[in-house]
Design a protein around this motif. Structure first.
Motif, PDB file in Angstrom:
ATOM      1  N   ARG A 191      -2.626  -1.494   1.970  1.00 31.31           N
ATOM      2  CA  ARG A 191      -3.373  -2.535   1.245  1.00 31.31           C
ATOM      3  C   ARG A 191      -2.702  -2.872  -0.082  1.00 31.31           C
ATOM      4  NH1 ARG A 191      -7.961   0.422   2.754  1.00 31.31           N
ATOM      5  NH2 ARG A 191      -8.235   1.199   0.611  1.00 31.31           N
ATOM      6  N   SER A 192      -2.098  -1.878  -0.683  1.00 30.83           N
ATOM      7  CA  SER A 192      -1.436  -2.095  -1.978  1.00 30.83           C
ATOM      8  C   SER A 192      -0.218  -2.993  -1.860  1.00 30.83           C
ATOM      9  CB  SER A 192      -1.046  -0.752  -2.595  1.00 30.83           C
ATOM     10  OG  SER A 192      -2.186   0.052  -2.834  1.00 30.83           O
ATOM     11  N   LEU A 193       0.331  -3.127  -0.652  1.00 29.53           N
ATOM     12  CA  LEU A 193       1.472  -4.026  -0.465  1.00 29.53           C
ATOM     13  C   LEU A 193       1.110  -5.471  -0.766  1.00 29.53           C
ATOM     14  CD1 LEU A 193       2.923  -2.574   2.866  1.00 29.53           C
ATOM     15  CD2 LEU A 193       4.020  -2.472   0.626  1.00 29.53           C
ATOM     16  N   GLY A 194      -0.171  -5.788  -0.666  1.00 31.34           N
ATOM     17  CA  GLY A 194      -0.618  -7.146  -0.950  1.00 31.34           C
ATOM     18  C   GLY A 194      -1.293  -7.295  -2.295  1.00 31.34           C
ATOM     19  N   ASP A 195      -1.151  -6.287  -3.159  1.00 37.49           N
ATOM     20  CA  ASP A 195      -1.797  -6.328  -4.473  1.00 37.49           C
ATOM     21  C   ASP A 195      -1.182  -7.423  -5.343  1.00 37.49           C
ATOM     22  OD1 ASP A 195      -3.688  -4.162  -6.050  1.00 37.49           O
ATOM     23  OD2 ASP A 195      -2.382  -5.293  -7.403  1.00 37.49           O
ATOM     24  N   ALA A 196      -2.010  -7.942  -6.235  1.00 42.18           N
ATOM     25  CA  ALA A 196      -1.519  -8.989  -7.145  1.00 42.18           C
ATOM     26  C   ALA A 196      -0.510  -8.449  -8.150  1.00 42.18           C
ATOM     27  CB  ALA A 196      -2.700  -9.624  -7.886  1.00 42.18           C
ATOM     28  N   ASP A 197      -0.576  -7.155  -8.444  1.00 43.90           N
ATOM     29  CA  ASP A 197       0.329  -6.534  -9.418  1.00 43.90           C
ATOM     30  C   ASP A 197       1.662  -6.188  -8.738  1.00 43.90           C
ATOM     31  OD1 ASP A 197       1.674  -4.541 -11.044  1.00 43.90           O
ATOM     32  OD2 ASP A 197      -0.180  -4.386 -12.185  1.00 43.90           O
ATOM     33  N   SER A 198       2.748  -6.740  -9.233  1.00 46.38           N
ATOM     34  CA  SER A 198       4.058  -6.532  -8.607  1.00 46.38           C
ATOM     35  C   SER A 198       4.492  -5.068  -8.683  1.00 46.38           C
ATOM     36  CB  SER A 198       5.117  -7.426  -9.259  1.00 46.38           C
ATOM     37  OG  SER A 198       5.244  -7.126 -10.646  1.00 46.38           O
ATOM     38  N   ASN A 199       4.117  -4.369  -9.758  1.00 47.40           N
ATOM     39  CA  ASN A 199       4.476  -2.953  -9.866  1.00 47.40           C
ATOM     40  C   ASN A 199       3.786  -2.118  -8.787  1.00 47.40           C
ATOM     41  OD1 ASN A 199       6.152  -3.222 -12.158  1.00 47.40           O
ATOM     42  ND2 ASN A 199       4.365  -3.291 -13.490  1.00 47.40           N
ATOM     43  N   ILE A 200       2.533  -2.441  -8.506  1.00 49.60           N
ATOM     44  CA  ILE A 200       1.806  -1.740  -7.448  1.00 49.60           C
ATOM     45  C   ILE A 200       2.460  -2.016  -6.102  1.00 49.60           C
ATOM     46  CG2 ILE A 200      -0.382  -1.697  -6.178  1.00 49.60           C
ATOM     47  CD1 ILE A 200      -1.828  -2.040  -8.819  1.00 49.60           C
ATOM     48  N   ARG A 201       2.834  -3.260  -5.864  1.00 55.48           N
ATOM     49  CA  ARG A 201       3.466  -3.603  -4.581  1.00 55.48           C
ATOM     50  C   ARG A 201       4.773  -2.822  -4.392  1.00 55.48           C
ATOM     51  NH1 ARG A 201       2.333  -9.023  -6.165  1.00 55.48           N
ATOM     52  NH2 ARG A 201       4.552  -9.441  -6.440  1.00 55.48           N
ATOM     53  N   ARG A 202       5.588  -2.771  -5.433  1.00 58.65           N
ATOM     54  CA  ARG A 202       6.876  -2.081  -5.310  1.00 58.65           C
ATOM     55  C   ARG A 202       6.690  -0.581  -5.083  1.00 58.65           C
ATOM     56  NH1 ARG A 202       8.137  -5.156  -9.896  1.00 58.65           N
ATOM     57  NH2 ARG A 202       9.287  -7.050  -9.436  1.00 58.65           N
ATOM     58  N   GLU A 203       5.730   0.015  -5.796  1.00 55.35           N
ATOM     59  CA  GLU A 203       5.506   1.450  -5.612  1.00 55.35           C
ATOM     60  C   GLU A 203       4.947   1.740  -4.228  1.00 55.35           C
ATOM     61  OE1 GLU A 203       6.049   5.248  -6.534  1.00 55.35           O
ATOM     62  OE2 GLU A 203       6.656   3.517  -7.751  1.00 55.35           O
ATOM     63  N   ALA A 204       4.084   0.849  -3.718  1.00 56.65           N
ATOM     64  CA  ALA A 204       3.564   1.014  -2.358  1.00 56.65           C
ATOM     65  C   ALA A 204       4.697   0.916  -1.339  1.00 56.65           C
ATOM     66  CB  ALA A 204       2.497  -0.043  -2.076  1.00 56.65           C
ATOM     67  N   LEU A 205       5.614  -0.019  -1.562  1.00 59.60           N
ATOM     68  CA  LEU A 205       6.760  -0.142  -0.657  1.00 59.60           C
ATOM     69  C   LEU A 205       7.614   1.118  -0.698  1.00 59.60           C
ATOM     70  CD1 LEU A 205       8.587  -1.778   1.234  1.00 59.60           C
ATOM     71  CD2 LEU A 205       9.648  -2.794  -0.803  1.00 59.60           C
ATOM     72  N   HIS A 206       7.836   1.646  -1.899  1.00 57.62           N
ATOM     73  CA  HIS A 206       8.605   2.887  -2.039  1.00 57.62           C
ATOM     74  C   HIS A 206       7.947   4.015  -1.248  1.00 57.62           C
ATOM     75  CE1 HIS A 206      10.767   6.224  -3.870  1.00 57.62           C
ATOM     76  NE2 HIS A 206       9.599   6.752  -4.220  1.00 57.62           N
ATOM     77  N   LEU A 207       6.633   4.132  -1.335  1.00 60.67           N
ATOM     78  CA  LEU A 207       5.931   5.181  -0.598  1.00 60.67           C
ATOM     79  C   LEU A 207       6.013   4.972   0.903  1.00 60.67           C
ATOM     80  CD1 LEU A 207       2.736   5.632  -2.798  1.00 60.67           C
ATOM     81  CD2 LEU A 207       4.493   7.353  -2.360  1.00 60.67           C
ATOM     82  N   MET A 208       5.898   3.723   1.340  1.00 58.47           N
ATOM     83  CA  MET A 208       6.011   3.446   2.780  1.00 58.47           C
ATOM     84  C   MET A 208       7.381   3.868   3.309  1.00 58.47           C
ATOM     85  SD  MET A 208       3.149   2.284   3.912  1.00 58.47           S
ATOM     86  CE  MET A 208       3.794   1.955   5.539  1.00 58.47           C
ATOM     87  N   MET A 209       8.429   3.583   2.538  1.00 55.50           N
ATOM     88  CA  MET A 209       9.768   3.944   2.993  1.00 55.50           C
ATOM     89  C   MET A 209       9.971   5.458   2.967  1.00 55.50           C
ATOM     90  SD  MET A 209      10.366   0.975   3.741  1.00 55.50           S
ATOM     91  CE  MET A 209      11.748   1.493   4.736  1.00 55.50           C
ATOM     92  N   GLU A 210       9.291   6.134   2.041  1.00 53.98           N
ATOM     93  CA  GLU A 210       9.376   7.592   2.011  1.00 53.98           C
ATOM     94  C   GLU A 210       8.722   8.216   3.243  1.00 53.98           C
ATOM     95  OE1 GLU A 210      10.796   9.829  -0.242  1.00 53.98           O
ATOM     96  OE2 GLU A 210      11.813   8.004  -0.920  1.00 53.98           O
TER      97      GLU A 210
END
Length: 475
Positions: A191-210
């Motif tokens: 859900r955080s991948l679609g967050d309005a905050d770009s920092n949240i989106r990037r960190e969520a992407l980092h976690l998904m790749m981990e």
């Protein structure tokens, strides 16, 4: 002289001493280190806070933290007595660097850190406690579980994006032994991948790749590529770049189904806002060279990229189209309809492509034509009949020279394409159709100013003229 001012606990002198030590450690440390360390025990909170901040800066990576281990007693005293959140944050940062160097120190600070973690209402201090536990005290399970609980509380703060971001950061600090914990939070991360905050989106992407491993790579990568289509251009390319990096790592060690990956690469190229053409094109060719069993699917995927004109106007995708053309020509024996491929490679909008890509297109047409002729001649040989194949006859000459009443693209020729070419791409009529199309579209390029295009065009047209002069082809 800074030393007298240090003994008086002047915050300005402390800051100046830190700068001097940082700039000339070999000369300044013997003189300034001890007076600066003494400031940690100063009854003046301004002096102790300034000293903690100074040592925090001096021990920051890439500096070696070991020389600061003698400060542990004074730092521990601050950890247990200070009421300044700012000071405690600096002390925690220092302990996070020192504790991995000394196991007894880690055991000593774990209880005070957990007490701060439990009772502090300041989110910045709470997060620093979480960071200290997860990075410096991973062997203390009870402390780690407490820190994870706080991280999950952060993630659940729907009305506070800052806390959600801190929660994601905390999850990213967990080691491989807590992979299950991160996976348990997967829905929140997605859900955080679609967050309005770009920092949240990037960190969520980092976690998904981990989270990616060979068991879930297909699921996660496909989900992310689908999500990229709904994202803004910058984040969409962050997603595509992360997927390409993960799947291509260590020569595709995570990819177990290369047919799926060939299709995914094509989907990425067609994704809205895609600007990863260089890497997609490189991987398409690389997979083709390395994985023989994937070539059939690569050719199918290449066809979907080449046949439509929609991608031709995106300059980011030129490397992808170049790779698709190379794959189609190199592995044309997997192509179900080579005539359709020639039409795609020679479509009018191909003129939008850079000359370097057009050269690849023309050479791919050369490969397709030689393949079609080879199959055609083989079919003649298999027929066990004596068949004369006249390529230099009227049907071709009149069309190419513009003297025929049946011009290229006319209704009669389209009827031939529909009735015969589609049924058998290796028929006599199909070969005529392809040669006519080549001479009409590639012929003008023999005078092109781009050397590579001119050379490829002359080779192809020269081959067509050679075929014209062969009056009879036999096995």
């Amino acid at each position: 002289d800074l030393v007298p001012h240090l003994f008086r606990g002047s915050p300005r002198a402390i800051a100046a001493a830190a700068r001097v030590i940082s700039g000339a450690p070999s000369a300044a440390v013997p003189v300034l280190f001890k007076p600066l360390a003494a400031c940690l025990a100063s009854p003046d909170s301004r002096a102790s806070t300034a000293a903690a901040a100074a040592f925090c800066d001096l021990s920051a990576p890439p500096a070696d933290a070991a020389p600061f281990l003698p400060l542990a007693p004074d730092l521990y005293n601050l950890l247990t007595t200070s009421r300044s959140n700012w000071e405690l944050i600096k002390v925690l940062k220092l302990f996070a660097r020192l504790a991995p160097l000394e196991s007894r120190l880690a055991a000593r600070i774990v209880d005070p850190v957990c007490q701060l973690l439990t009772r502090s209402a300041a989110m910045s201090l709470t997060f620093e406690c979480v960071r200290t536990v997860l990075t410096a005290l991973p062997a203390h399970d009870a402390a780690v579980r407490l820190a994870i609980g706080k991280a999950k509380e952060f993630l659940a703060a729907d009305d506070d994006p800052n806390l959600r971001y801190l929660g994601l950061l905390a999850l990213g600090m967990l080691g491989p032994g807590y992979a299950t914990t991160v996976n348990d939070c997967r829905d929140v991360i997605v859900r955080s991948l679609g967050d309005a905050d770009s920092n949240i989106r990037r960190e969520a992407l980092h976690l998904m790749m981990e989270m990616v491993d060979e068991n879930n790579v297909m699921d996660i990568a496909s989900m992310l590529v689908s999500h990229a289509a709904k994202s803004d251009p910058e984040f969409a390319n962050d997603i595509l770049g992360a997927v390409l990096a993960a799947c291509g790592r260590n020569v595709y060690e995570l990819v177990v189904d290369f047919d799926w990956y060939a299709s995914l690469l094509a989907d990425m190229a067609r994704s809205l806002h895609c600007a990863q053409g260089d890497e997609i094109g490189r991987q398409l060719v690389d997979v083709g060279l390395r994985v023989q069993d994937a070539r059939s699917e690569l050719v199918r995927s290449a066809r979907t990229l080449l046949i439509g004109p929609s991608l031709l106007g995106n300059h980011f995708l030129c490397p992808v189209l170049s790779a698709a053309a190379w794959i189609s020509g190199e592995y044309v024996d997997f192509m179900k309809d080579p005539v359709e491929l020639v039409e795609a490679l020679l479509q009018p909008k191909a003129s939008l492509l850079p000359m370097s890509v057009r050269a690849v297109y023309i050479h791919a047409v050369f490969k397709v034509l030689t393949f079609c002729l080879s199959v055609y001649v083989e079919k003649l040989g298999d027929s066990s009949k004596e068949v004369a194949v006249v390529f230099g006859g009227l049907a071709i000459d009149q069309t190419v020279r513009g003297e025929s009443k049946v011009a290229l693209g006319s209704a009669v020729e389209q009827d031939i394409r529909a009735s015969t070419v589609q049924k058998d791409p290796f028929s006599h009529e199909s070969i005529l159709y392809v040669i006519n199309l080549i001479e009409t579209t590639v012929g003008p390029l023999v005078e092109c100013n781009e050397v590579e295009v001119q050379e490829r065009a002359r080779n192809l047209i020269g081959f067509v003229h050679l075929v014209r002069h062969i009056q009879e082809l036999k096995e």
